[in-house]
Write an enzyme that holds these catalytic residues in place. Structure first.
Site, mmCIF file in Angstrom:
data_model
loop_
_atom_site.group_PDB
_atom_site.id
_atom_site.type_symbol
_atom_site.label_atom_id
_atom_site.label_comp_id
_atom_site.label_asym_id
_atom_site.label_seq_id
_atom_site.Cartn_x
_atom_site.Cartn_y
_atom_site.Cartn_z
ATOM 1 N N TYR A 226 22.507 -29.080 -12.819
ATOM 2 C CA TYR A 226 23.449 -27.988 -12.834
ATOM 3 C C TYR A 226 23.424 -27.362 -13.999
ATOM 4 O O TYR A 226 23.683 -28.133 -15.109
ATOM 5 C CB TYR A 226 24.854 -28.322 -12.368
ATOM 6 C CG TYR A 226 25.285 -27.869 -11.005
ATOM 7 C CD1 TYR A 226 25.272 -26.588 -10.525
ATOM 8 C CD2 TYR A 226 25.481 -28.848 -9.874
ATOM 9 C CE1 TYR A 226 25.484 -26.325 -9.242
ATOM 10 C CE2 TYR A 226 25.991 -28.649 -8.822
ATOM 11 C CZ TYR A 226 25.796 -27.177 -8.401
ATOM 12 O OH TYR A 226 26.048 -26.835 -7.177
ATOM 13 N N GLU B 2 25.674 -24.402 -15.163
ATOM 14 C CA GLU B 2 26.222 -23.020 -14.853
ATOM 15 C C GLU B 2 26.730 -22.798 -16.398
ATOM 16 O O GLU B 2 27.049 -23.630 -17.104
ATOM 17 C CB GLU B 2 27.631 -23.457 -13.956
ATOM 18 C CG GLU B 2 27.418 -23.350 -12.579
ATOM 19 C CD GLU B 2 28.504 -23.743 -11.694
ATOM 20 O OE1 GLU B 2 29.674 -23.899 -12.271
ATOM 21 O OE2 GLU B 2 28.442 -23.730 -10.546
ATOM 22 N N ASP C 276 15.986 0.270 -10.700
ATOM 23 C CA ASP C 276 15.770 -0.685 -10.087
ATOM 24 C C ASP C 276 14.154 -0.837 -9.977
ATOM 25 O O ASP C 276 13.559 -0.197 -9.170
ATOM 26 C CB ASP C 276 16.267 -0.948 -8.599
ATOM 27 C CG ASP C 276 15.756 -2.034 -7.750
ATOM 28 O OD1 ASP C 276 14.922 -2.699 -8.331
ATOM 29 O OD2 ASP C 276 16.508 -2.327 -6.752
ATOM 30 N N THR D 175 13.045 -7.330 -9.325
ATOM 31 C CA THR D 175 12.652 -8.744 -8.872
ATOM 32 C C THR D 175 11.385 -9.268 -9.690
ATOM 33 O O THR D 175 10.919 -8.537 -10.474
ATOM 34 C CB THR D 175 12.240 -8.861 -7.536
ATOM 35 O OG1 THR D 175 10.934 -7.825 -7.584
ATOM 36 C CG2 THR D 175 12.983 -8.353 -6.373
ATOM 37 N N LYS E 165 6.911 -9.590 -7.225
ATOM 38 C CA LYS E 165 6.307 -8.535 -6.530
ATOM 39 C C LYS E 165 5.112 -8.550 -7.583
ATOM 40 O O LYS E 165 4.108 -9.216 -7.855
ATOM 41 C CB LYS E 165 7.147 -7.099 -6.195
ATOM 42 C CG LYS E 165 8.147 -7.499 -5.319
ATOM 43 C CD LYS E 165 8.855 -6.254 -4.840
ATOM 44 C CE LYS E 165 9.890 -6.536 -3.940
ATOM 45 N NZ LYS E 165 11.207 -6.763 -4.445
ATOM 46 N N ARG F 216 9.984 -16.141 -6.637
ATOM 47 C CA ARG F 216 10.986 -15.136 -6.082
ATOM 48 C C ARG F 216 12.107 -15.391 -6.795
ATOM 49 O O ARG F 216 12.685 -16.259 -7.092
ATOM 50 C CB ARG F 216 10.875 -15.923 -4.643
ATOM 51 C CG ARG F 216 11.841 -15.199 -3.459
ATOM 52 C CD ARG F 216 11.623 -15.576 -2.323
ATOM 53 N NE ARG F 216 10.135 -15.070 -2.212
ATOM 54 C CZ ARG F 216 9.859 -13.681 -1.883
ATOM 55 N NH1 ARG F 216 10.751 -13.002 -1.279
ATOM 56 N NH2 ARG F 216 8.581 -13.584 -1.342
HETATM 57 N N1 DSN Z 1 12.189 -6.533 0.900
HETATM 58 C C1 DSN Z 1 11.517 -5.672 -0.378
HETATM 59 C C2 DSN Z 1 10.645 -5.120 -0.145
HETATM 60 O O1 DSN Z 1 9.789 -5.575 0.815
HETATM 61 O O2 DSN Z 1 10.231 -4.134 -0.630
HETATM 62 C C3 DSN Z 1 12.487 -5.196 -1.217
HETATM 63 O O3 DSN Z 1 13.226 -5.966 -1.810
#
Ligand code: DSN
Length: 429
Positions: free
Chosen positions: A61, A63, A212, A238, A241, A247
């Site tokens: 932990y 935090e 974003d 994120t 990607k 993730r």
């Molecule tokens: N679910 C994602 C995507 O496939 O683009 C977006 O967060």
């Protein structure tokens, strides 16, 4: 087959201690190795990124933030988090980074909590035309507790910017509704985003600008897409990607006051203990992204996307907006077959070992569970080493499956050819 001794030893450990889990893991590893991954938001991480997650940092932990934790024993966790923060700041050229969001959705929720009060108005793209559920979907917290207004694309086919963002209309919508926050950055938009123009709109209506960049983060980090800095006040993304990390999510800003608000919003506002094993893996991924090879990977991803779009256009498919500037494209299936839906295409392609996701196209008359389109992306195929010339082969498989209307024998035949192709392109080590 790829050879990853650590993955093999995890497999063998599970086989002896938990055969049920072992068989699921083995099946998924085989699925990934023997199929072509065309989902634009997915990728294959390197062995160091993968295995940094499977470490003893999961036991702790932590935090709080580095130097200010609510638990003892965090000295190495502070080092891990600072390493990830420092690399993130260097990668995106900004002053403050919060590496704790569990996901892009958590990063966006934290930004809303920090910047808006319930009932406040914010602006985002018409969701069905490329936006994300956290950008104001009625059943999402962003649409339930706040007041989203939406700006459109150009919908007039004769317009030279057809299916691209209508910045003039975005300005008009924002001046009319005076949002406190303007969001840009999308889940299914194949063109370059003009962050500077959005900032000019935000300044005209005294709004904050939030970008974003979940989809294009890897392109941004390597200069293969213009940076949202210095235009955006807050940037969320994120990490899994195009950025090819574990993730997770990330929040960035250049503004010290905002960074304090964002940190408080994420913890204790929204999350509890950070996933420190994932944060170590984020640090590893950011380290990889800082190397020159990552830029050439992003360039190849874009080149592959262009090649795939062109190969599909040659076979009679319309690509929305006429092509792509980034890693993804939206295929309008109706131009090849008026009856064809995204739902059927996704199912048929999967049976042939080609993994995609159905996606609405701009102004899609069909509902989201059916759709007239597919979203395709090249980050994962490029990681496996496929090149522009291979995109013609992929487009050929794609077209054979859809032209056969999912005929079982043809899908099985393509499935075999896909598996043979996959054997030539190993998973990253
Ligand atoms: N679910 C994602 C995507 O496939 O683009 C977006 O967060």
């Amino acid at each position: 087959m790829s050879h990853d001794p650590i993955a093999e030893s995890v497999q063998s450990l599970l086989s002896s201690r938990d055969p049920d889990a072992a068989s699921i893991l083995a099946a998924e590893a085989k699925r990934q190795e023997t199929t072509l991954e065309l989902i634009a938001s997915e990728n294959h991480v390197s062995a160091p990124v993968m295995h940094a997650m499977g470490t003893c940092l999961t036991n702790k932990y932590a935090e709080g933030y580095p130097g200010a934790r609510y638990y003892g024993g965090c000295v190495h966790h502070d080092d891990a988090e600072r390493l990830a923060q420092d690399r993130a700041k260097k990668l995106f050229g900004c002053k403050f980074a919060n590496v704790q969001p569990h996901s892009g959705a958590s990063a966006n929720a934290a930004a809303f909590l920090a910047l808006l009060s319930p009932g406040d108005t914010f602006a985002s793209l018409v969701l069905a035309d490329g936006g994300h559920l956290t950008h104001g979907l009625k059943v999402n917290m962003s649409g339930k507790w706040f007041n989203p207004v939406h700006y459109p694309l150009h919908y007039d086919e004769s317009h030279p910017e057809f299916e691209r963002i209508d910045y003039d209309e975005a300005e008009r919508v924002c001046l009319e509704h005076r949002p406190k926050l303007i969001m840009c950055g999308y889940s299914a938009y194949p063109r370059v985003i003009d962050f500077e123009r959005f900032r000019a709109i935000a300044d005209k209506c005294d709004a904050l600008l939030m970008a974003d960049i979940a989809h294009i983060a890897g392109l941004v980090a390597t200069g293969e897409h213009p940076s949202p800095f210095p235009h955006a006040h807050v940037v969320t993304t994120t990490t899994h990607k195009t950025l090819r990390g574990p993730r997770g999510g990330l929040i960035l800003t250049n503004d010290e006051d905002l960074s304090k608000k964002l940190n408080r919003a994420l913890f204790p506002g929204l999350q509890g203990g950070p996933l420190m094993h994932v944060i170590l893996s984020k640090a590893v991924a950011f380290g990889e992204a800082l190397k020159p090879a990552f830029k050439s990977y992003q360039k190849r991803t874009k080149a592959n996307a262009r090649a795939l779009a062109n190969a599909l256009i040659e076979r009679g498919y319309r690509i929305t907006s006429g092509g792509t500037d980034n890693h993804l494209m939206l295929v309008d299936l109706r131009t090849r077959d008026a009856e064809l839906t995204g739902a059927d295409a996704e199912t048929w392609l999967e049976s042939a070992g080609i993994i995609t996701n159905k996606n609405g196209i701009p102004q899609d008359p069909r509902p989201p569970r059916v759709t007239s389109g597919l979203r395709l992306g090249t980050p994962a195929l490029t990681t496996r080493g496929l090149k522009e010339a291979d995109m013609g082969v992929v487009a050929g498989f794609f077209d054979r499956v859809l032209a056969s209307k999912g005929d079982a024998a043809e899908c099985e035949k393509v499935r075999g050819e896909v598996a043979a192709m996959c054997e030539k392109f190993a998973m990253p080590g």
